[in-house]
Scaffold this motif. Structure first.
Motif, PDB file in Angstrom:
ATOM      1  N   LEU A 186     -49.951  52.434  26.116  1.00 34.92           N
ATOM      2  CA  LEU A 186     -51.357  51.601  25.956  1.00 34.92           C
ATOM      3  C   LEU A 186     -52.396  52.040  26.766  1.00 34.92           C
ATOM      4  O   LEU A 186     -53.593  51.896  26.405  1.00 34.92           O
ATOM      5  CB  LEU A 186     -50.941  50.280  26.710  1.00 34.92           C
ATOM      6  N   ILE A 187     -52.038  53.108  27.731  1.00 30.06           N
ATOM      7  CA  ILE A 187     -52.991  53.937  28.250  1.00 30.06           C
ATOM      8  C   ILE A 187     -53.368  55.273  27.793  1.00 30.06           C
ATOM      9  O   ILE A 187     -54.492  55.882  27.489  1.00 30.06           O
ATOM     10  CB  ILE A 187     -52.944  53.756  29.775  1.00 30.06           C
ATOM     11  N   GLY A 188     -52.090  55.861  27.580  1.00 27.70           N
ATOM     12  CA  GLY A 188     -52.199  57.394  27.169  1.00 27.70           C
ATOM     13  C   GLY A 188     -52.817  57.685  25.720  1.00 27.70           C
ATOM     14  O   GLY A 188     -53.480  58.468  25.373  1.00 27.70           O
ATOM     15  N   ALA A 189     -52.628  56.690  24.960  1.00 26.16           N
ATOM     16  CA  ALA A 189     -53.281  56.754  23.493  1.00 26.16           C
ATOM     17  C   ALA A 189     -54.792  56.718  23.535  1.00 26.16           C
ATOM     18  O   ALA A 189     -55.334  57.559  22.993  1.00 26.16           O
ATOM     19  CB  ALA A 189     -52.640  55.610  22.643  1.00 26.16           C
ATOM     20  N   PRO A 190     -55.418  55.636  24.239  1.00 27.40           N
ATOM     21  CA  PRO A 190     -56.689  55.819  24.108  1.00 27.40           C
ATOM     22  C   PRO A 190     -57.288  56.992  25.194  1.00 27.40           C
ATOM     23  O   PRO A 190     -58.539  57.315  24.963  1.00 27.40           O
ATOM     24  CB  PRO A 190     -57.205  54.220  24.696  1.00 27.40           C
ATOM     25  N   MET A 191     -56.562  57.279  26.012  1.00 26.83           N
ATOM     26  CA  MET A 191     -56.948  58.490  26.780  1.00 26.83           C
ATOM     27  C   MET A 191     -57.050  59.622  26.046  1.00 26.83           C
ATOM     28  O   MET A 191     -58.073  60.505  26.001  1.00 26.83           O
ATOM     29  CB  MET A 191     -56.132  58.667  28.202  1.00 26.83           C
ATOM     30  N   GLY A 192     -56.096  60.016  25.210  1.00 24.95           N
ATOM     31  CA  GLY A 192     -56.246  60.915  24.361  1.00 24.95           C
ATOM     32  C   GLY A 192     -57.297  61.079  23.218  1.00 24.95           C
ATOM     33  O   GLY A 192     -57.982  62.262  23.077  1.00 24.95           O
ATOM     34  N   GLN A 193     -57.696  59.755  22.838  1.00 29.10           N
ATOM     35  CA  GLN A 193     -58.747  59.616  21.743  1.00 29.10           C
ATOM     36  C   GLN A 193     -59.786  59.882  22.488  1.00 29.10           C
ATOM     37  O   GLN A 193     -60.840  60.189  21.958  1.00 29.10           O
ATOM     38  CB  GLN A 193     -58.636  58.184  21.088  1.00 29.10           C
ATOM     39  N   VAL A 194     -60.246  59.287  23.728  1.00 26.65           N
ATOM     40  CA  VAL A 194     -61.384  59.549  24.434  1.00 26.65           C
ATOM     41  C   VAL A 194     -61.314  60.967  24.738  1.00 26.65           C
ATOM     42  O   VAL A 194     -62.733  61.570  24.528  1.00 26.65           O
ATOM     43  CB  VAL A 194     -61.146  58.935  25.882  1.00 26.65           C
ATOM     44  N   GLN A 195     -60.540  61.748  25.251  1.00 25.58           N
ATOM     45  CA  GLN A 195     -60.845  63.378  25.540  1.00 25.58           C
ATOM     46  C   GLN A 195     -60.931  63.933  24.145  1.00 25.58           C
ATOM     47  O   GLN A 195     -61.963  64.850  24.437  1.00 25.58           O
ATOM     48  CB  GLN A 195     -59.172  63.901  25.980  1.00 25.58           C
ATOM     49  N   ASP A 196     -60.522  63.819  23.107  1.00 24.82           N
ATOM     50  CA  ASP A 196     -61.112  64.045  21.902  1.00 24.82           C
ATOM     51  C   ASP A 196     -62.536  64.010  21.532  1.00 24.82           C
ATOM     52  O   ASP A 196     -63.330  64.809  21.249  1.00 24.82           O
ATOM     53  CB  ASP A 196     -60.107  63.719  20.814  1.00 24.82           C
ATOM     54  N   LEU A 197     -62.850  62.556  21.633  1.00 25.24           N
ATOM     55  CA  LEU A 197     -64.527  62.404  21.583  1.00 25.24           C
ATOM     56  C   LEU A 197     -65.236  62.986  22.528  1.00 25.24           C
ATOM     57  O   LEU A 197     -66.555  63.420  22.107  1.00 25.24           O
ATOM     58  CB  LEU A 197     -64.508  60.825  21.704  1.00 25.24           C
ATOM     59  N   LEU A 198     -64.855  63.424  23.890  1.00 28.00           N
ATOM     60  CA  LEU A 198     -65.493  63.983  24.675  1.00 28.00           C
ATOM     61  C   LEU A 198     -65.969  65.214  24.470  1.00 28.00           C
ATOM     62  O   LEU A 198     -66.992  65.970  24.816  1.00 28.00           O
ATOM     63  CB  LEU A 198     -65.037  63.970  26.256  1.00 28.00           C
ATOM     64  N   GLY A 199     -65.169  66.113  23.770  1.00 26.68           N
ATOM     65  CA  GLY A 199     -65.290  67.363  23.347  1.00 26.68           C
ATOM     66  C   GLY A 199     -65.868  67.479  21.797  1.00 26.68           C
ATOM     67  O   GLY A 199     -66.040  68.685  21.120  1.00 26.68           O
ATOM     68  N   SER A 200     -66.034  66.371  21.204  1.00 24.07           N
ATOM     69  CA  SER A 200     -66.720  66.494  19.861  1.00 24.07           C
ATOM     70  C   SER A 200     -68.180  66.594  19.604  1.00 24.07           C
ATOM     71  O   SER A 200     -68.893  66.329  20.663  1.00 24.07           O
ATOM     72  CB  SER A 200     -66.432  65.087  19.265  1.00 24.07           C
ATOM     73  N   ALA A 201     -68.641  66.976  18.325  1.00 24.18           N
ATOM     74  CA  ALA A 201     -69.992  66.942  18.181  1.00 24.18           C
ATOM     75  C   ALA A 201     -70.777  65.458  18.381  1.00 24.18           C
ATOM     76  O   ALA A 201     -71.966  65.597  18.408  1.00 24.18           O
ATOM     77  CB  ALA A 201     -70.247  67.298  16.620  1.00 24.18           C
TER      78      ALA A 201
END
Length: 260
Positions: free
Chosen positions: A154-169
């Motif tokens: 519940l926390i790890g899944a959105p955490m990974g998505q946010v991490q991906d977005l923070l490094g995206s264009a």
């Protein structure tokens, strides 16, 4: 897009609708945030509309070999995806600003950023320890840190998505808003949100926001995130900082609390 037909021509009137997307971690106040924005008559705000589900089904169809969408060219698929949101929100005024709130938008934000170049993304975040504590309080089930923070947790899944977005264009179109910051300073937070969205500030009523709660003490936090050592013995460790606390180089705007 609306078509006005006469005997000799078809006049196409292009909608000036802007789409923005709100997502959030569990118990991170996305509904309260969307409720505040809904006070502004210029905004057409929806929580848990069919938009994400329809968008997700259509987007997934391009990968399925037996789907008719797999035979469409890229421009046609993009038009179809944009049209899906227009269809779900068809009752909006043509010049409306649509704000759709759904936690699952997190998984689509890279795609949305290319389909809607004017869109902005607000992600409601919160200290993971507070999320875990509130989930336990609401459900009576104190879940283990490992299950909550796993790749699909519940926390790890959105955490990974946010991490991906923070490094995206698309990071420069991303706003991370801490729930505690919203509760403690709603007027200034909303002012920053309006600036981020490129909209004129609206005078909101904050009386329906929940009262700010007291943060968990360090000792329970350390116990909650007790981790096994390499030797198999157990010892207490404080939880690592959330990814948004470790991403100072990201182009995303972050409105964080002092501790979350």
């Amino acid at each position: 897009m609306v078509q006005l037909k006469s005997n000799d021509q078809v006049l196409k009137v292009v909608s000036m609708t802007r789409y923005h997307f709100v997502a959030g971690f569990p118990t991170a106040g996305a509904r309260h945030f969307a409720g505040l924005l809904a006070q502004n008559p210029r905004f057409s705000v929806s929580s848990d509309s069919a938009a994400e589900q329809v968008f997700g089904l259509l987007d997934a169809g391009r990968e399925a070999p037996d789907s008719p969408l797999s035979d469409l060219d890229g421009d046609t698929r993009a038009a179809l995806l944009r049209g899906a949101l227009d269809a779900v929100h068809h009752a909006r005024p043509l010049d409306a600003v649509v704000i759709d709130n759904n936690p699952k938008w997190l998984g689509h934000m890279r795609r949305l950023s290319t389909l809607f170049p004017l869109s902005r993304f607000v992600v409601m975040v919160r200290d993971p320890a507070r999320i875990a504590a509130e989930i336990a309080e609401e459900t009576g089930d104190a879940r283990s840190p490992a299950s909550l923070m796993s790749k699909d947790g519940l926390i790890g899944a959105p955490m990974g998505q946010v991490q991906d977005l923070l490094g995206s264009a698309a990071a420069d179109r991303l706003l991370l808003l801490d729930y505690e910051r919203l509760l403690s300073d709603p007027e200034r937070v909303l002012g920053a949100v309006y600036s981020f969205l490129g909209e004129r500030v609206f005078a909101h009523n904050f009386r329906d926001l929940p009262a700010r709660t007291v943060a968990p003490s360090v000792k329970p936090l350390a116990r909650r995130f007790s981790m096994p050592s390499l030797s198999g013995a157990h010892h207490a460790q404080t939880a690592p900082q959330p990814v948004w606390r470790r991403s100072q180089s990201s182009a995303a705007l972050m409105l964080l609390s002092e501790t979350g």
